[in-house]
Design a protein around this motif. Sequence first.
Motif, short mmCIF file in Angstrom:
data_model
loop_
_atom_site.label_atom_id
_atom_site.label_comp_id
_atom_site.label_asym_id
_atom_site.label_seq_id
_atom_site.Cartn_x
_atom_site.Cartn_y
_atom_site.Cartn_z
N ILE A 28 -7.65 5.00 -1.50
CA ILE A 28 -6.78 3.82 -1.54
C ILE A 28 -7.60 2.64 -1.03
CG2 ILE A 28 -4.63 2.77 -0.68
CD1 ILE A 28 -4.20 5.30 -2.46
N ILE A 29 -7.50 1.53 -1.74
CA ILE A 29 -8.27 0.35 -1.33
C ILE A 29 -7.58 -0.29 -0.13
CG2 ILE A 29 -9.20 -1.89 -2.07
CD1 ILE A 29 -8.99 -0.79 -4.98
N ARG A 30 -8.26 -0.27 1.02
CA ARG A 30 -7.67 -0.78 2.24
C ARG A 30 -8.08 -2.23 2.50
NH1 ARG A 30 -3.38 1.79 2.86
NH2 ARG A 30 -3.60 4.03 3.05
N LEU A 31 -9.21 -2.62 1.93
CA LEU A 31 -9.65 -4.01 2.17
C LEU A 31 -10.50 -4.48 1.00
CD1 LEU A 31 -10.89 -5.41 5.49
CD2 LEU A 31 -12.27 -5.83 3.47
N CYS A 32 -10.32 -5.75 0.67
CA CYS A 32 -11.15 -6.35 -0.37
C CYS A 32 -11.42 -7.77 0.11
CB CYS A 32 -10.33 -6.33 -1.67
SG CYS A 32 -11.16 -7.14 -3.01
N ASN A 33 -12.66 -8.19 0.19
CA ASN A 33 -12.92 -9.49 0.83
C ASN A 33 -12.81 -10.66 -0.16
OD1 ASN A 33 -15.30 -9.29 -0.52
ND2 ASN A 33 -16.60 -9.83 1.23
N LEU A 34 -12.91 -11.88 0.41
CA LEU A 34 -12.69 -13.10 -0.39
C LEU A 34 -13.70 -13.21 -1.52
CD1 LEU A 34 -11.87 -15.72 2.39
CD2 LEU A 34 -10.34 -14.78 0.63
N TRP A 35 -14.96 -12.85 -1.20
CA TRP A 35 -16.03 -12.94 -2.21
C TRP A 35 -15.60 -12.20 -3.47
CZ3 TRP A 35 -19.12 -9.87 -5.15
CH2 TRP A 35 -20.30 -10.42 -5.65
N PHE A 36 -15.07 -10.96 -3.29
CA PHE A 36 -14.68 -10.14 -4.43
C PHE A 36 -13.59 -10.85 -5.25
CE2 PHE A 36 -12.85 -6.78 -6.90
CZ PHE A 36 -13.91 -5.93 -7.18
#
Length: 541
Positions: A28-36
């Motif tokens: 499960i994707i728990r974090l995705c940063n602003l850059w992405f």
Amino acid sequence: MSALTLQNLQTIIQKSGIGILILDSDLIIRLCNLWFYRYSSLTPADVENKHFFEVFSDLRETRIENSIRFCLDEKQYSILTHTLNPYPFPLYENNKAKVENKRMYQYLHIIPIPVNDSGKSLCMIQISDVSQQVIRENMLREQMNLATTTKEEAIRASNAKSDFLASMSHEIRTPLNSILGMTELMEETKLTEDQREYIEVLRNSGKALFNIINDILDFSRIEAGKLEIDNHPFSLTNVIDETLSLFFLRAKNKGIRLDSEISPNLSSSVYGDPIRIQQVLINLLGNAIKFTQEGSISVSVYQDFDLEYHKEILVIEVKDTGMGIPPEKLEKIFESFTQVDSSTTRQFGGTGLGLAISKKLTELMGGRIFLTSQLSKGSTFIIKLPYLPYIDNVHLMVTSWEGIEVPEPENFPKLKILLTEDSPENVFLVQSFLRKYPIEIDVAENGQIALDKTEQTKYDLVLMDMQMPIMDGNDAILRIRERELKKHTKTKDSLPIIALTANVAKEDISKSFEAGCNSYLTKPVKKMDLLRLLFFYTKKD
Ligand code: ADP
């Protein structure tokens, strides 16, 4: 410094200059940063708390899935470069790329992040944009390919040029051979004074044409790296004297003194390539005479110690009191097709290749060539070569036929020879040269006929032209030698074969020797050389 807070750490991740995705052990994707988010078309609602393969379904069963599983199960770190799958995630450098669906090149680190003591891991996927780097790499590769192709093309073109010039020179030499041969024969007939003068002009022009062809051939061979230096012991004094003797008459006719001074300290025999040294000297002396109207030309040869290279050198100086060369042209005249001014060709002739060839030859021999000159006072060309004295008292064996005495026609041995030659003019020339001698000449128009005739008839010698239709000279020589081998012919009974070659290139001559010829004659065949050779290879002693 106080410790970083959780918030600090979150900001660092969010503002990082690379893309970061963090998955838990259930993918499960728990974090995705602003850059992405900035570089993809996705929003947090599309990504966060979603199953990784729900969002990125096309990454199932790829190396990325393997690496993620490897990371979570085995706690192993992986790097996925852009080579196999250059753009796995839907990331775009800008909107235009997004519209055109041109993804950025991506470089991935897949890193296990241990969580407490649970034994479980998170998986961090770091994504770097390597598009610029890949573009640079591709450009560099293209340039390298282009450079290689250009170099290969240049080599191919240079080889083609050299082959073209070699065959062109052959084509020109063959008819010129007949012209010069016929002139030589005409000189032996009764002539009026006028006719003798005309023939002399004819002969001199023919020779001049030969020199130009030789220059062009040499230059193209040097350029193509095909000209080799053939070093062996030789007498320097003989080479210098012989070369000067070629110019005495011309100097005398112009009223110029020509002398030489060879240092007595020099070894009588030195190691080097006499033919090439002579070629350079002929060029320099030819120029000196051409560009000197009065005064003298002197050649000095001595040994010196080169302070720059710390070795013994041989110095050959050619000094004239001629028109000189302006300072701004001193370097330039060693370049090909360069003359001091364009009127030179009209006034003095020449191709502007002589000094370029001399410079390249000197350098091929491991030496250098210099020039000092003063306008209207004269020029001095200085050649510096490695000095390699040859100290060996063993008398050099005379293996060649050059210089041997030939009997008069009435005392000449009776011979039956086979002339293998496809050009009727050349056949006529040889027949005319030998008319007064007791020599029976059979003719074969190509190598195949020569092969048959030598099987049926016993000849004392075969003259073999090299370039012929159906079967060329080298092939015919090779087959004759193979036949002799099968018949166990003794060396003393083997058939003397002389190659007649219009091509003076060393490698062509060595090819004929490899095929098994005994000696060779270069065209234009001279009557005396032909007789000497015939006598040398057929005399019974
Ligand atoms: P070519 O003699 O066939 O023109 P070279 O390469 O031998 O070609 O010489 C190039 C030019 O250098 C000549 O045309 C001439 O202008 C100049 N040169 C060469 N040697 C001398 C010399 N000894 N004195 C004056 N000029 C010379």
